[in-house]
Design a protein around this motif. Sequence first.
Motif, PDB file in Angstrom:
ATOM      1  N   ASN A 156       0.848  -1.185   0.000  1.00 55.86           N
ATOM      2  CA  ASN A 156       0.000   0.000   0.000  1.00 55.86           C
ATOM      3  C   ASN A 156       0.892   1.247   0.000  1.00 55.86           C
ATOM      4  O   ASN A 156       2.123   1.144  -0.021  1.00 55.86           O
ATOM      5  CB  ASN A 156      -0.960  -0.025   1.193  1.00 55.86           C
ATOM      6  CG  ASN A 156      -0.237  -0.047   2.521  1.00 55.86           C
ATOM      7  OD1 ASN A 156       0.871   0.450   2.661  1.00 55.86           O
ATOM      8  ND2 ASN A 156      -0.870  -0.632   3.521  1.00 55.86           N
ATOM      9  N   GLY A 157       0.271   2.415   0.023  1.00 52.58           N
ATOM     10  CA  GLY A 157       1.021   3.661  -0.059  1.00 52.58           C
ATOM     11  C   GLY A 157       2.095   3.810   1.009  1.00 52.58           C
ATOM     12  O   GLY A 157       3.269   4.061   0.697  1.00 52.58           O
ATOM     13  N   PRO A 158       1.740   3.657   2.304  1.00 54.96           N
ATOM     14  CA  PRO A 158       2.765   3.789   3.342  1.00 54.96           C
ATOM     15  C   PRO A 158       3.894   2.764   3.223  1.00 54.96           C
ATOM     16  O   PRO A 158       5.051   3.078   3.502  1.00 54.96           O
ATOM     17  CB  PRO A 158       1.973   3.582   4.640  1.00 54.96           C
ATOM     18  CG  PRO A 158       0.583   4.023   4.300  1.00 54.96           C
ATOM     19  CD  PRO A 158       0.389   3.587   2.865  1.00 54.96           C
ATOM     20  N   GLU A 159       3.574   1.558   2.780  1.00 55.99           N
ATOM     21  CA  GLU A 159       4.623   0.541   2.607  1.00 55.99           C
ATOM     22  C   GLU A 159       5.569   0.932   1.478  1.00 55.99           C
ATOM     23  O   GLU A 159       6.783   0.750   1.580  1.00 55.99           O
ATOM     24  CB  GLU A 159       3.996  -0.824   2.337  1.00 55.99           C
ATOM     25  CG  GLU A 159       3.294  -1.405   3.550  1.00 55.99           C
ATOM     26  CD  GLU A 159       2.432  -2.612   3.228  1.00 55.99           C
ATOM     27  OE1 GLU A 159       2.030  -2.787   2.048  1.00 55.99           O
ATOM     28  OE2 GLU A 159       2.144  -3.381   4.150  1.00 55.99           O
ATOM     29  N   HIS A 160       5.027   1.483   0.378  1.00 58.78           N
ATOM     30  CA  HIS A 160       5.885   1.959  -0.715  1.00 58.78           C
ATOM     31  C   HIS A 160       6.780   3.097  -0.214  1.00 58.78           C
ATOM     32  O   HIS A 160       7.969   3.165  -0.547  1.00 58.78           O
ATOM     33  CB  HIS A 160       5.048   2.455  -1.896  1.00 58.78           C
ATOM     34  CG  HIS A 160       4.562   1.357  -2.786  1.00 58.78           C
ATOM     35  ND1 HIS A 160       5.410   0.558  -3.517  1.00 58.78           N
ATOM     36  CD2 HIS A 160       3.309   0.930  -3.073  1.00 58.78           C
ATOM     37  CE1 HIS A 160       4.712  -0.321  -4.207  1.00 58.78           C
ATOM     38  NE2 HIS A 160       3.432  -0.109  -3.954  1.00 58.78           N
ATOM     39  N   PHE A 161       6.224   3.994   0.591  1.00 58.08           N
ATOM     40  CA  PHE A 161       7.003   5.114   1.115  1.00 58.08           C
ATOM     41  C   PHE A 161       8.152   4.607   1.983  1.00 58.08           C
ATOM     42  O   PHE A 161       9.292   5.056   1.842  1.00 58.08           O
ATOM     43  CB  PHE A 161       6.090   6.055   1.917  1.00 58.08           C
ATOM     44  CG  PHE A 161       6.804   7.261   2.441  1.00 58.08           C
ATOM     45  CD1 PHE A 161       7.106   8.324   1.609  1.00 58.08           C
ATOM     46  CD2 PHE A 161       7.197   7.325   3.771  1.00 58.08           C
ATOM     47  CE1 PHE A 161       7.779   9.440   2.090  1.00 58.08           C
ATOM     48  CE2 PHE A 161       7.865   8.425   4.265  1.00 58.08           C
ATOM     49  CZ  PHE A 161       8.158   9.491   3.419  1.00 58.08           C
TER      50      PHE A 161
ATOM     51  N   HIS B 123       9.257   3.402  -6.031  1.00 65.03           N
ATOM     52  CA  HIS B 123       8.420   3.213  -4.842  1.00 65.03           C
ATOM     53  C   HIS B 123       7.812   4.538  -4.378  1.00 65.03           C
ATOM     54  O   HIS B 123       6.656   4.580  -3.945  1.00 65.03           O
ATOM     55  CB  HIS B 123       9.207   2.553  -3.711  1.00 65.03           C
ATOM     56  CG  HIS B 123       9.347   1.078  -3.893  1.00 65.03           C
ATOM     57  ND1 HIS B 123       8.314   0.200  -3.654  1.00 65.03           N
ATOM     58  CD2 HIS B 123      10.394   0.324  -4.302  1.00 65.03           C
ATOM     59  CE1 HIS B 123       8.714  -1.026  -3.903  1.00 65.03           C
ATOM     60  NE2 HIS B 123       9.980  -0.981  -4.302  1.00 65.03           N
ATOM     61  N   ALA B 124       8.570   5.624  -4.459  1.00 64.53           N
ATOM     62  CA  ALA B 124       8.033   6.930  -4.070  1.00 64.53           C
ATOM     63  C   ALA B 124       6.887   7.336  -4.994  1.00 64.53           C
ATOM     64  O   ALA B 124       5.868   7.870  -4.546  1.00 64.53           O
ATOM     65  CB  ALA B 124       9.141   7.981  -4.106  1.00 64.53           C
ATOM     66  N   THR B 125       7.028   7.052  -6.288  1.00 68.02           N
ATOM     67  CA  THR B 125       5.960   7.354  -7.241  1.00 68.02           C
ATOM     68  C   THR B 125       4.721   6.522  -6.945  1.00 68.02           C
ATOM     69  O   THR B 125       3.590   7.031  -6.973  1.00 68.02           O
ATOM     70  CB  THR B 125       6.440   7.092  -8.687  1.00 68.02           C
ATOM     71  OG1 THR B 125       7.579   7.931  -8.941  1.00 68.02           O
ATOM     72  CG2 THR B 125       5.353   7.372  -9.692  1.00 68.02           C
ATOM     73  N   LEU B 126       4.915   5.246  -6.637  1.00 66.27           N
ATOM     74  CA  LEU B 126       3.782   4.389  -6.290  1.00 66.27           C
ATOM     75  C   LEU B 126       3.105   4.853  -5.003  1.00 66.27           C
ATOM     76  O   LEU B 126       1.879   4.811  -4.888  1.00 66.27           O
ATOM     77  CB  LEU B 126       4.234   2.938  -6.177  1.00 66.27           C
ATOM     78  CG  LEU B 126       4.639   2.289  -7.502  1.00 66.27           C
ATOM     79  CD1 LEU B 126       5.298   0.936  -7.243  1.00 66.27           C
ATOM     80  CD2 LEU B 126       3.446   2.138  -8.426  1.00 66.27           C
ATOM     81  N   ALA B 127       3.880   5.327  -4.046  1.00 67.35           N
ATOM     82  CA  ALA B 127       3.305   5.849  -2.799  1.00 67.35           C
ATOM     83  C   ALA B 127       2.456   7.078  -3.093  1.00 67.35           C
ATOM     84  O   ALA B 127       1.345   7.220  -2.587  1.00 67.35           O
ATOM     85  CB  ALA B 127       4.418   6.197  -1.810  1.00 67.35           C
ATOM     86  N   ARG B 128       2.981   7.967  -3.926  1.00 69.74           N
ATOM     87  CA  ARG B 128       2.233   9.187  -4.284  1.00 69.74           C
ATOM     88  C   ARG B 128       0.965   8.850  -5.054  1.00 69.74           C
ATOM     89  O   ARG B 128      -0.082   9.434  -4.831  1.00 69.74           O
ATOM     90  CB  ARG B 128       3.123  10.117  -5.095  1.00 69.74           C
ATOM     91  CG  ARG B 128       2.583  11.522  -5.174  1.00 69.74           C
ATOM     92  CD  ARG B 128       3.542  12.444  -5.821  1.00 69.74           C
ATOM     93  NE  ARG B 128       3.229  12.431  -7.240  1.00 69.74           N
ATOM     94  CZ  ARG B 128       4.040  12.832  -8.179  1.00 69.74           C
ATOM     95  NH1 ARG B 128       5.231  13.268  -7.866  1.00 69.74           N
ATOM     96  NH2 ARG B 128       3.675  12.819  -9.428  1.00 69.74           N
ATOM     97  N   THR B 129       1.038   7.867  -5.940  1.00 65.34           N
ATOM     98  CA  THR B 129      -0.131   7.432  -6.706  1.00 65.34           C
ATOM     99  C   THR B 129      -1.189   6.855  -5.777  1.00 65.34           C
ATOM    100  O   THR B 129      -2.381   7.137  -5.934  1.00 65.34           O
ATOM    101  CB  THR B 129       0.273   6.388  -7.765  1.00 65.34           C
ATOM    102  OG1 THR B 129       1.240   6.983  -8.633  1.00 65.34           O
ATOM    103  CG2 THR B 129      -0.908   5.916  -8.565  1.00 65.34           C
ATOM    104  N   ALA B 130      -0.775   6.077  -4.798  1.00 64.61           N
ATOM    105  CA  ALA B 130      -1.726   5.495  -3.842  1.00 64.61           C
ATOM    106  C   ALA B 130      -2.445   6.588  -3.064  1.00 64.61           C
ATOM    107  O   ALA B 130      -3.660   6.499  -2.830  1.00 64.61           O
ATOM    108  CB  ALA B 130      -1.007   4.542  -2.889  1.00 64.61           C
TER     109      ALA B 130
END
Length: 110
Positions: free
Chosen positions: A2-7, A49-56
């Motif tokens: 999820n977003g926090p995990e990607h961050f 991963h930062a991009t995926l976190a922002r997308t989430a």
Amino acid sequence: MNGPEHFREAERLLSEASFTDVTGAPVTREGILRRPDERDALIARAAVHATLARTAVAEKSADDDRARSLAEQITALGKARGWSTWAADYIHPDREFVDTFVDTSTMKEN
């Protein structure tokens, strides 16, 4: 993930890429020499991963906006017709929902 995990993964990867020896050469956390392209790969993975976190976060925001809109429609319709609007509180992301359900199956008869 999820977003926090990607961050957190992005932070971990950037931390791994940040280690250098006294000459500025990239090393592992344990001080083992690392090729510069390995460090660049860690940074690139962190960026993904930062991009995926922002997308989430953006997707959650869009979902919340849809939920707010639907909750407002339910509230308006419910008030106009004299219906209960508990469902609006249940789906609205900014409202606290208090379940007022009483389980009558556990009540004793008089």
